[in-house]
Scaffold this motif. Structure first.
Motif, PDB file in Angstrom:
ATOM      1  N   LEU A   1      -6.218  -6.545  18.008  1.00 59.90           N
ATOM      2  CA  LEU A   1      -6.340  -6.214  18.472  1.00 59.90           C
ATOM      3  C   LEU A   1      -7.143  -6.356  20.302  1.00 59.90           C
ATOM      4  N   HIS A   2      -5.984  -6.640  20.908  1.00 62.33           N
ATOM      5  CA  HIS A   2      -6.041  -7.705  21.907  1.00 62.33           C
ATOM      6  C   HIS A   2      -7.070  -6.809  23.556  1.00 62.33           C
ATOM      7  N   LYS A   3      -6.788  -5.486  22.895  1.00 63.49           N
ATOM      8  CA  LYS A   3      -7.644  -4.577  24.967  1.00 63.49           C
ATOM      9  C   LYS A   3      -8.710  -2.839  23.718  1.00 63.49           C
ATOM     10  N   GLY A   4      -9.539  -2.487  24.314  1.00 65.68           N
ATOM     11  CA  GLY A   4     -10.036  -1.620  23.662  1.00 65.68           C
ATOM     12  C   GLY A   4      -8.698  -0.265  23.932  1.00 65.68           C
ATOM     13  N   GLY A   5      -8.373   1.069  23.090  1.00 70.00           N
ATOM     14  CA  GLY A   5      -7.967   1.814  22.962  1.00 70.00           C
ATOM     15  C   GLY A   5      -6.451   1.693  22.065  1.00 70.00           C
ATOM     16  N   GLU A   6      -6.042  -0.162  21.885  1.00 69.64           N
ATOM     17  CA  GLU A   6      -5.602   0.036  21.085  1.00 69.64           C
ATOM     18  C   GLU A   6      -5.273   0.241  19.641  1.00 69.64           C
ATOM     19  N   VAL A   7      -3.996   0.843  19.480  1.00 68.68           N
ATOM     20  CA  VAL A   7      -3.393   1.223  17.845  1.00 68.68           C
ATOM     21  C   VAL A   7      -2.093   0.262  17.739  1.00 68.68           C
ATOM     22  N   ASP A   8      -2.488  -0.429  16.425  1.00 68.81           N
ATOM     23  CA  ASP A   8      -0.820  -1.600  16.084  1.00 68.81           C
ATOM     24  C   ASP A   8      -0.427  -1.221  15.055  1.00 68.81           C
ATOM     25  N   ALA A   9       0.900  -0.618  15.318  1.00 70.09           N
ATOM     26  CA  ALA A   9       1.732   0.325  14.929  1.00 70.09           C
ATOM     27  C   ALA A   9       2.792  -0.276  13.357  1.00 70.09           C
ATOM     28  N   PHE A  10       2.936  -0.210  12.420  1.00 72.24           N
ATOM     29  CA  PHE A  10       4.356  -1.059  12.428  1.00 72.24           C
ATOM     30  C   PHE A  10       4.894  -0.077  10.745  1.00 72.24           C
ATOM     31  N   SER A  11       6.370  -0.132  10.891  1.00 76.47           N
ATOM     32  CA  SER A  11       7.065   0.846  10.630  1.00 76.47           C
ATOM     33  C   SER A  11       7.780  -0.279   8.997  1.00 76.47           C
ATOM     34  N   VAL A  12       7.341   0.238   7.978  1.00 71.76           N
ATOM     35  CA  VAL A  12       7.463   0.512   6.585  1.00 71.76           C
ATOM     36  C   VAL A  12       8.479   1.155   5.943  1.00 71.76           C
ATOM     37  N   THR A  13       9.758   1.157   4.872  1.00 74.01           N
ATOM     38  CA  THR A  13      10.269   1.985   4.455  1.00 74.01           C
ATOM     39  C   THR A  13      10.354   2.071   3.118  1.00 74.01           C
ATOM     40  N   LEU A  14      10.038   2.759   2.587  1.00 68.46           N
ATOM     41  CA  LEU A  14       9.769   3.069   1.163  1.00 68.46           C
ATOM     42  C   LEU A  14      10.663   4.209   0.463  1.00 68.46           C
ATOM     43  N   GLU A  15      10.605   3.733  -0.567  1.00 68.92           N
ATOM     44  CA  GLU A  15      11.702   5.114  -1.609  1.00 68.92           C
ATOM     45  C   GLU A  15      11.168   6.077  -2.249  1.00 68.92           C
ATOM     46  N   ALA A  16      11.696   7.376  -2.506  1.00 70.71           N
ATOM     47  CA  ALA A  16      10.638   8.578  -2.967  1.00 70.71           C
ATOM     48  C   ALA A  16      10.029   7.500  -4.159  1.00 70.71           C
ATOM     49  N   GLY A  17       8.168   7.834  -4.600  1.00 70.70           N
ATOM     50  CA  GLY A  17       7.981   7.437  -5.482  1.00 70.70           C
ATOM     51  C   GLY A  17       7.646   6.189  -5.890  1.00 70.70           C
ATOM     52  N   GLN A  18       7.158   5.266  -4.916  1.00 75.87           N
ATOM     53  CA  GLN A  18       7.340   4.192  -4.638  1.00 75.87           C
ATOM     54  C   GLN A  18       5.877   3.874  -3.700  1.00 75.87           C
ATOM     55  N   THR A  19       4.967   2.618  -4.578  1.00 72.45           N
ATOM     56  CA  THR A  19       3.630   2.782  -4.297  1.00 72.45           C
ATOM     57  C   THR A  19       2.924   1.885  -2.651  1.00 72.45           C
ATOM     58  N   LEU A  20       2.643   1.599  -1.799  1.00 75.44           N
ATOM     59  CA  LEU A  20       2.439   1.119  -0.797  1.00 75.44           C
ATOM     60  C   LEU A  20       0.819   0.683  -0.825  1.00 75.44           C
ATOM     61  N   THR A  21       0.545  -0.344  -1.165  1.00 75.81           N
ATOM     62  CA  THR A  21      -1.119  -1.549  -0.781  1.00 75.81           C
ATOM     63  C   THR A  21      -0.776  -2.100   0.632  1.00 75.81           C
ATOM     64  N   ALA A  22      -1.730  -1.023   1.207  1.00 77.44           N
ATOM     65  CA  ALA A  22      -2.312  -1.730   2.685  1.00 77.44           C
ATOM     66  C   ALA A  22      -3.025  -1.730   2.482  1.00 77.44           C
ATOM     67  N   SER A  23      -4.218  -3.477   2.684  1.00 74.59           N
ATOM     68  CA  SER A  23      -5.386  -4.378   2.865  1.00 74.59           C
ATOM     69  C   SER A  23      -5.913  -4.725   4.653  1.00 74.59           C
ATOM     70  N   VAL A  24      -6.724  -4.092   5.124  1.00 74.94           N
ATOM     71  CA  VAL A  24      -6.957  -5.571   6.141  1.00 74.94           C
ATOM     72  C   VAL A  24      -8.061  -6.174   5.938  1.00 74.94           C
ATOM     73  N   GLU A  25      -7.442  -7.820   6.352  1.00 67.47           N
ATOM     74  CA  GLU A  25      -9.312  -8.733   5.959  1.00 67.47           C
ATOM     75  C   GLU A  25      -9.274  -9.279   7.149  1.00 67.47           C
ATOM     76  N   SER A  26     -10.413  -8.989   8.143  1.00 59.74           N
ATOM     77  CA  SER A  26     -11.060  -9.229   8.904  1.00 59.74           C
ATOM     78  C   SER A  26     -12.936  -9.355   9.031  1.00 59.74           C
ATOM     79  N   HIS A  27     -13.490  -8.493   9.021  1.00 60.30           N
ATOM     80  CA  HIS A  27     -14.457  -8.649   9.211  1.00 60.30           C
ATOM     81  C   HIS A  27     -15.375  -9.109   7.842  1.00 60.30           C
ATOM     82  N   ARG A  28     -15.588  -8.705   6.579  1.00 61.20           N
ATOM     83  CA  ARG A  28     -15.921  -9.687   5.883  1.00 61.20           C
ATOM     84  C   ARG A  28     -15.850 -11.135   5.696  1.00 61.20           C
ATOM     85  N   SER A  29     -14.482 -11.504   5.837  1.00 64.94           N
ATOM     86  CA  SER A  29     -14.465 -12.622   5.301  1.00 64.94           C
ATOM     87  C   SER A  29     -14.217 -13.626   6.737  1.00 64.94           C
ATOM     88  N   LEU A  30     -13.466 -13.171   8.108  1.00 66.03           N
ATOM     89  CA  LEU A  30     -13.298 -13.907   9.664  1.00 66.03           C
ATOM     90  C   LEU A  30     -14.291 -13.201   9.869  1.00 66.03           C
TER      91      LEU A  30
END
Length: 542
Positions: free
Chosen positions: A138-167
């Protein structure tokens, strides 16, 4: 758990620069991207300065290299195909000094880089295949990074950020899943410390947006989204199972036993995984997505039982002390009950670890005596800790009962904990307030060492420093650490040298008392981990 000193330090030797270049020690505070897939290479840049002359690099374990390229601000990070997954600590050093340790991940999944511009819904970066780890900033204040993923109906997506706790970044991240036009379907903040994670099941087929933004981990007066070159993150995206924790939550030492991975999302039966110990640190050889920081699993030499359903209703599970039991508060309001035999005057250490493993459990531990009366109820070990650790003297012979529950009556499959009961044994721990020092030839260096004596430990402690060159001398401000007086709680190691050439060496500070040998650990900036691989740079005197 501290990362330990490696007997054979892994050094990557970089090219020298002309002597006339203005010298400066490395001041690297971040590496981007903060990881690489095993068997691959990636071009990385640094937050902060690499220093002059071009630094050398030390790694906490083998299998990874970092080398400069023909571009001043770009280096190549490479992980060997057989490099075990998990965190590797990196230190930069030259003749002027050394940087603090910085982490990088070695992963098993494909990795891609965030590509700007991707800060609006229309600009969302398309992710073609899952599972994947996206390395972003996130290069600067106010920034929102957006990504597009394609899912099938009933498909479950897990999204997890690794940053503060380990980096150790300054980022308090937020994740959203939204429709292509930006309608927010689900949002998460602070799932694993300050790092967000969410699971979403699609109700219709098609594209969905995954959006990441942040606030500062240390709050300030601004009300905008935060950003900057240090706001580095790794975003896991998968429609398959994710390893959340293991059963047991402790690793048998010196010979590890298999651990059963507990998965979130779609979780079919899976074979247990046997941890690998690399210099007293657990590495979990998992080839699938995982959010578990395996290096934080404790090593134990006693039994590691697992919570069992009672043979009869309201019959607590019988435990044999010493042990570390893995259990779950599996449903809201659940209270897990255990019993053990104790003797009058026996002193036990009782502990519940949960947040150590990023379990959401805010544990409460109750101890009842043979007469059924409550002896102690404990919640939180300190202002910044939700886990429990205390010593208790037993008042009578008989059968005692323990209860574990959540302070706010929450529960679920991720509410795992490790309950430890063991006799208190007189012992000691050592720690220092930094992980590196600079010694100027001709000027003594004093290193304060803090001593934590446990359970009435009263023996003398003798100190030594391993790794010093032959022409360095070590003396103590106090000759010994005694049970009473100022030296009982701290000593000062004084190091002097007449060396005329610069030198960098890894160090171990060791305290010995009888057959006990304890190694001092120091903090790592931005994270809760500590390390015993300390560092000394010797520079020319003025």
């Amino acid at each position: 758990m501290p990362f330990s000193f490696l007997r054979s330090s892994v050094l990557a030797i970089a090219a020298l620069v002309p002597a006339w270049v203005l010298a400066a020690p490395p001041a690297v505070t971040g590496i981007s991207p903060a990881g690489v897939q095993a068997g691959k290479s990636v071009t990385v840049s640094f937050v902060g300065a690499a220093g002059e002359p071009v630094p050398q690099v030390w790694f906490s374990r083998p299998g990874i290299t970092l080398a400069p390229t023909d571009k001043p601000k770009e280096w190549t990070l490479t992980a060997a195909p057989d490099c075990p997954p998990g965190i590797v600590w990196i230190r930069f050093f030259n003749d002027e000094g050394a940087s603090d340790l910085r982490p990088v991940f070695v992963g098993t999944l494909p990795e891609i880089a965030e590509v700007e511009p991707n800060n609006t819904n229309a600009q969302a970066q398309k992710v073609e295949a899952l599972p994947v780890v996206v390395n972003g900033v996130l290069h600067k204040g106010g920034e929102v990074d957006a990504f597009s993923v394609t899912l099938e109906a009933g498909q479950t997506l897990t999204a997890s950020v690794e940053s503060h706790r380990s980096l150790g970044t300054p980022m308090d991240g937020v994740l959203q899943i939204a429709t292509p036009d930006g309608f927010v379907l689900v949002q998460n903040d602070d799932d694993r410390g300050n790092d967000p994670q969410l699971t979403f099941t699609a109700t219709r087929p098609g594209p969905y947006l995954v959006r990441a933004f942040a606030f500062p981990a240390d709050p300030n007066s601004t009300i905008n989204y935060a950003g900057g070159e240090g706001y580095i993150y790794r975003l896991l995206l998968t429609t398959g199972p994710v390893i959340d924790h293991t059963v047991p939550l402790a690793v048998a030492s010196p010979t590890p036993a298999p651990l059963a991975p507990v998965r979130t999302g779609i979780a079919p039966d899976a074979a247990p995984l046997t941890p690998v110990l690399i210099d007293e640190t657990a590495i979990l050889p998992a080839a699938e997505p995982s959010t578990l920081l395996a290096h934080r699993l404790p090593l134990v030499s006693h039994a590691t039982p697992i919570e069992a359903a009672p043979a009869e209703p309201n019959t607590p599970q019988l435990l044999t002390v010493p042990m570390s039991l893995t259990g779950h508060v599996s449903a809201p309001g659940e209270v897990d009950r255990y019993r053990f035999a104790g003797k009058k005057g026996e002193s036990l250490r009782l502990a519940v670890d949960a947040r150590r493993f990023d379990s959401p459990l805010d544990a409460v531990l109750r101890l009842f005596g043979p007469d059924g009366k409550l002896i102690k109820e404990q919640d939180d070990d300190g202002r910044r800790s939700y886990d429990i650790d205390f010593n208790q003297s037993l008042p009578a012979d008989g059968e005692y009962r323990l209860e574990v529950t959540d302070r706010f009556r929450h529960g679920g499959p991720r509410y795992a904990y490790l309950l430890t009961a063991e006799p208190t044994v007189p012992d000691f721990d050592l720690n220092v307030d930094t992980n590196r020092w600079t010694l100027k030839a001709g000027t003594p260096l004093e290193i304060p060492v803090t001593i934590a004596r446990r359970a009435g430990f009263k023996d003398e402690i003798v100190f030594e420093v391993e790794g010093l060159p032959a022409d360095a001398e070590v003396t103590l401000a106090e000759t010994k650490s005694q049970a009473m007086g100022d030296s009982a709680k701290s000593v000062k190691l004084k190091i002097e040298t007449k060396r005329t050439t610069p030198l960098n060496v890894p160090l171990k500070i060791i305290g010995k008392a009888g057959d006990r040998r304890r190694v001092a650990d120091g903090p790592i900036s931005g994270v809760s981990d500590r390390i015993t691989a300390l560092w000394l740079t010797i520079v020319k005197g003025s």
